[in-house]
Write an enzyme that holds these catalytic residues in place. Sequence first.
Site, PDB file in Angstrom:
ATOM      1  N   HIS A 122       0.759   9.085   3.533  1.00  0.00           N
ATOM      2  CA  HIS A 122       1.080  10.383   3.100  1.00  0.00           C
ATOM      3  C   HIS A 122       0.537  11.313   4.206  1.00  0.00           C
ATOM      4  CE1 HIS A 122       2.728   9.113  -0.668  1.00  0.00           C
ATOM      5  NE2 HIS A 122       1.506   8.859  -1.041  1.00  0.00           N
ATOM      6  N   ASP A 159       6.004   0.849  -0.765  1.00  0.00           N
ATOM      7  CA  ASP A 159       5.021   1.357  -1.691  1.00  0.00           C
ATOM      8  C   ASP A 159       5.821   2.398  -2.478  1.00  0.00           C
ATOM      9  OD1 ASP A 159       1.909   2.450  -1.706  1.00  0.00           O
ATOM     10  OD2 ASP A 159       3.288   3.821  -2.581  1.00  0.00           O
ATOM     11  N   HIS A 161       5.454   5.133  -3.857  1.00  0.00           N
ATOM     12  CA  HIS A 161       5.550   6.489  -3.345  1.00  0.00           C
ATOM     13  C   HIS A 161       6.300   6.621  -2.012  1.00  0.00           C
ATOM     14  CE1 HIS A 161       1.717   5.923  -5.845  1.00  0.00           C
ATOM     15  NE2 HIS A 161       2.424   7.196  -6.354  1.00  0.00           N
ATOM     16  N   ASP A 246       2.069  -0.725  -5.410  1.00  0.00           N
ATOM     17  CA  ASP A 246       2.095   0.036  -6.592  1.00  0.00           C
ATOM     18  C   ASP A 246       3.449   0.030  -7.530  1.00  0.00           C
ATOM     19  OD1 ASP A 246       2.821   1.518  -4.416  1.00  0.00           O
ATOM     20  OD2 ASP A 246       1.182   3.003  -4.845  1.00  0.00           O
TER      21      ASP A 246
HETATM   22 ZN   LIG Z   1       1.684   4.428  -3.203  1.00  0.00          ZN
END
Ligand SMILES: [Zn+2]
Length: 337
Positions: A122, A159, A161, A246
């Site tokens: 991120h 991931d 996200h 995740d």
């Molecule tokens: Zn994540």
Amino acid sequence: MQFGYSETCLDHDTGPRHPETADRLRAIRRGLAKRHGVEYVDAPPAEKSTVAAVHDDSYVDEFHDFCSDGGGNWDPDTVAVEASWDAALTAAGLAEWAARAALDGDDGRDTPFSLGRPPGHHAVEDDAMGFCFFNNAAVAAQAVIDDGLAERVAIFDWDVHHGNGTQDIFYDRGDVFYTSIHEDGLYPGTGEVEETGEGDGEGSTLNVPLRAGAGDADYVYSFDEAIAPAVERFDPDLFIVSAGFDAHRHDPISRMRVSTEGYAMLTECVQDLCAATDAAIAFVLEGGYGLDTLSEGVATVHETFDGRIAMDPDEDPDEKNVELVDDVRAAHGLGAK
Ligand SMILES: [Zn+2]
């Protein structure tokens, strides 16, 4: 596998109620202790200049000073202490080690996997966000390109996200391909099919925003039908997996339904693609917040490189996700299925 690991990464203390804690690395290590053929490698921290090749100097200095002053809340999610500076440089250094080792010929049972934290995907050029300070995978990709060890690098982010930071850093670049499968609508809200890159980077960003509830079959289908043909066309020298865990069905912060076995399936997908394109493979840890599922996920990737054969998905992909993959193929000129 060879696991890049340093105790320095344990010192990044996020406090008692944060999901991204040093216990994640401890759980992974406990899981790997029961497995055959695990090797650990320590690596030096990244140089500040290596990190600044993908981040603004002013941001790097600001983060340094923030830590020197004792740290605190950078934003509501992203916290640091004094030791976070060294931990972040070390996490970037471990990712850099993994990329270099892969390009140096470490493959098969010696495939490198860096277990650094804080995670990275991120982090954008000029800011920390989403528990991430330095974009470890991006630092690694840029370092090997700058040293002439690779001309083209693909980063596959599984991931749950979207790795907005990695996408942003390379959005207008034709030499780094960023591709992500993530849960649609989850933090940070980016990663639409239409985000395909710009300028020299047009076509070198590929997003598959799957619906909440997607499982093994949806992931494998997305990889085989959209990611693999696009990456094959890109023809990377190095393939970095931004490996978060995740999307697991028991992870506390997502609604995806990937099983532990699903990570073996995805690992095989990566192995097959990289065999076809003759690309070196390096893994870089991102998220994963259920300690048991994180530890089992990493161990499953390891076992797959140790010779374990993955099962096939036990169901078909969801129709809506099949349609989505058609859209992705269309956005990337891959033709109809
Ligand atoms: Zn994540």
